[in-house]
Design an enzyme around this catalytic site. Sequence first.
Site, PDB file in Angstrom:
ATOM      1  N   HIS A   9     -12.336  21.931  41.073  1.00  0.00           N
ATOM      2  CA  HIS A   9     -13.288  21.567  42.110  1.00  0.00           C
ATOM      3  C   HIS A   9     -13.367  22.718  42.977  1.00  0.00           C
ATOM      4  O   HIS A   9     -12.487  23.414  43.233  1.00  0.00           O
ATOM      5  CB  HIS A   9     -12.616  20.287  42.899  1.00  0.00           C
ATOM      6  N   ASN A  52      -8.949  26.531  44.752  1.00  0.00           N
ATOM      7  CA  ASN A  52      -7.490  26.845  44.765  1.00  0.00           C
ATOM      8  C   ASN A  52      -7.239  26.946  43.379  1.00  0.00           C
ATOM      9  O   ASN A  52      -7.549  25.853  42.469  1.00  0.00           O
ATOM     10  CB  ASN A  52      -6.921  25.711  45.574  1.00  0.00           C
ATOM     11  N   HIS A  87     -13.497  17.388  32.350  1.00  0.00           N
ATOM     12  CA  HIS A  87     -12.029  17.521  32.936  1.00  0.00           C
ATOM     13  C   HIS A  87     -11.632  18.789  32.557  1.00  0.00           C
ATOM     14  O   HIS A  87     -11.539  18.948  31.315  1.00  0.00           O
ATOM     15  CB  HIS A  87     -11.047  16.498  32.465  1.00  0.00           C
ATOM     16  N   CYS A 110     -11.198  12.725  37.530  1.00  0.00           N
ATOM     17  CA  CYS A 110     -12.094  11.899  36.555  1.00  0.00           C
ATOM     18  C   CYS A 110     -12.658  10.477  36.948  1.00  0.00           C
ATOM     19  O   CYS A 110     -13.837  10.357  36.862  1.00  0.00           O
ATOM     20  CB  CYS A 110     -11.325  11.870  35.460  1.00  0.00           C
ATOM     21  N   GLY A 150      -1.748  25.933  46.535  1.00  0.00           N
ATOM     22  CA  GLY A 150      -2.332  24.762  47.163  1.00  0.00           C
ATOM     23  C   GLY A 150      -3.128  24.106  46.194  1.00  0.00           C
ATOM     24  O   GLY A 150      -3.714  23.003  46.773  1.00  0.00           O
ATOM     25  N   HIS A 182      -7.844  19.138  38.430  1.00  0.00           N
ATOM     26  CA  HIS A 182      -9.185  18.939  37.973  1.00  0.00           C
ATOM     27  C   HIS A 182     -10.106  19.780  38.583  1.00  0.00           C
ATOM     28  O   HIS A 182      -9.979  19.737  39.915  1.00  0.00           O
ATOM     29  CB  HIS A 182      -9.669  17.431  37.950  1.00  0.00           C
ATOM     30  N   ASP A 189     -14.446  15.335  51.049  1.00  0.00           N
ATOM     31  CA  ASP A 189     -12.687  15.519  51.197  1.00  0.00           C
ATOM     32  C   ASP A 189     -12.241  14.338  52.082  1.00  0.00           C
ATOM     33  O   ASP A 189     -12.554  14.089  53.208  1.00  0.00           O
ATOM     34  CB  ASP A 189     -12.333  16.861  51.586  1.00  0.00           C
TER      35      ASP A 189
HETATM   36  P1  5GP Z   1      -6.809  20.988  46.140  1.00  0.00           P
HETATM   37  O1  5GP Z   1      -5.463  21.273  47.235  1.00  0.00           O
HETATM   38  O2  5GP Z   1      -6.139  20.692  44.908  1.00  0.00           O
HETATM   39  O3  5GP Z   1      -7.507  22.404  46.006  1.00  0.00           O
HETATM   40  O4  5GP Z   1      -7.798  19.973  46.730  1.00  0.00           O
HETATM   41  C1  5GP Z   1      -7.935  18.737  46.626  1.00  0.00           C
HETATM   42  C2  5GP Z   1      -8.494  18.044  47.735  1.00  0.00           C
HETATM   43  O5  5GP Z   1      -8.768  16.770  47.435  1.00  0.00           O
HETATM   44  C3  5GP Z   1      -7.749  18.099  48.982  1.00  0.00           C
HETATM   45  O6  5GP Z   1      -8.380  18.772  49.950  1.00  0.00           O
HETATM   46  C4  5GP Z   1      -7.400  16.569  49.476  1.00  0.00           C
HETATM   47  O7  5GP Z   1      -7.641  16.392  50.769  1.00  0.00           O
HETATM   48  C5  5GP Z   1      -8.559  15.986  48.458  1.00  0.00           C
HETATM   49  N1  5GP Z   1      -8.178  14.705  48.031  1.00  0.00           N
HETATM   50  C6  5GP Z   1      -7.123  14.160  47.622  1.00  0.00           C
HETATM   51  N2  5GP Z   1      -7.196  12.927  47.147  1.00  0.00           N
HETATM   52  C7  5GP Z   1      -8.273  12.246  47.428  1.00  0.00           C
HETATM   53  C8  5GP Z   1      -9.222  11.238  47.364  1.00  0.00           C
HETATM   54  O8  5GP Z   1      -8.578  10.026  46.892  1.00  0.00           O
HETATM   55  N3  5GP Z   1     -10.431  11.148  47.753  1.00  0.00           N
HETATM   56  C9  5GP Z   1     -11.107  12.180  48.067  1.00  0.00           C
HETATM   57  N4  5GP Z   1     -12.390  11.979  48.765  1.00  0.00           N
HETATM   58  N5  5GP Z   1     -10.526  13.533  48.394  1.00  0.00           N
HETATM   59  C10 5GP Z   1      -9.210  13.480  48.000  1.00  0.00           C
HETATM   60 ZN    ZN Z   2      -9.968  15.094  35.483  1.00  0.00          ZN
END
Ligand code: 5GP
Ligand code: ZN
Length: 105
Positions: free
Chosen positions: A98, A85, A45, A6, A91, A96, A29
């Site tokens: 994505h 995911n 959200h 958010c 994982g 939120h 990422d």
């Molecule tokens: P998930 O594992 O929830 O599907 O993906 C979350 C993704 O967010 C991960 O690939 C992680 O590297 C990325 N991520 C986590 N914190 C940050 C951040 O502060 N900035 C950015 N740009 N990506 C982030």
């Molecule tokens: Zn959010």
Amino acid sequence: MDCLFCNIVNGKTDTEILFENENLAVFKDIHPKAPVHLLIVPKKHIESINELKESDKGLLGEMILQAGEMAKKSGVEKGYRLIFNIGKKAGQEIDHIHLHLLGFK
Ligand code: 5GP
Ligand code: ZN
């Protein structure tokens, strides 16, 4: 509620936003797992696919269309994956929704 994504999509961090409109934002990422690794994130959200409502159909379509656009802009339209995911076991770290775009050159 303090939600990292958010904050990012609402411009409250110094994360570079590559594309933005009223409904979603796209940024890199922070820990890329492919030569191109972008996140397509709605401004609304929603925790995960499990919390989607009928009325979110348009938003999901827009995320996928935008992912296709970003793949072309990034020069990876010949090879990319789109991944959601859902849940800690799969994982999901950020609650939120994505869409990951993993692009290969
Ligand atoms: P998930 O594992 O929830 O599907 O993906 C979350 C993704 O967010 C991960 O690939 C992680 O590297 C990325 N991520 C986590 N914190 C940050 C951040 O502060 N900035 C950015 N740009 N990506 C982030
Ligand atoms: Zn959010």
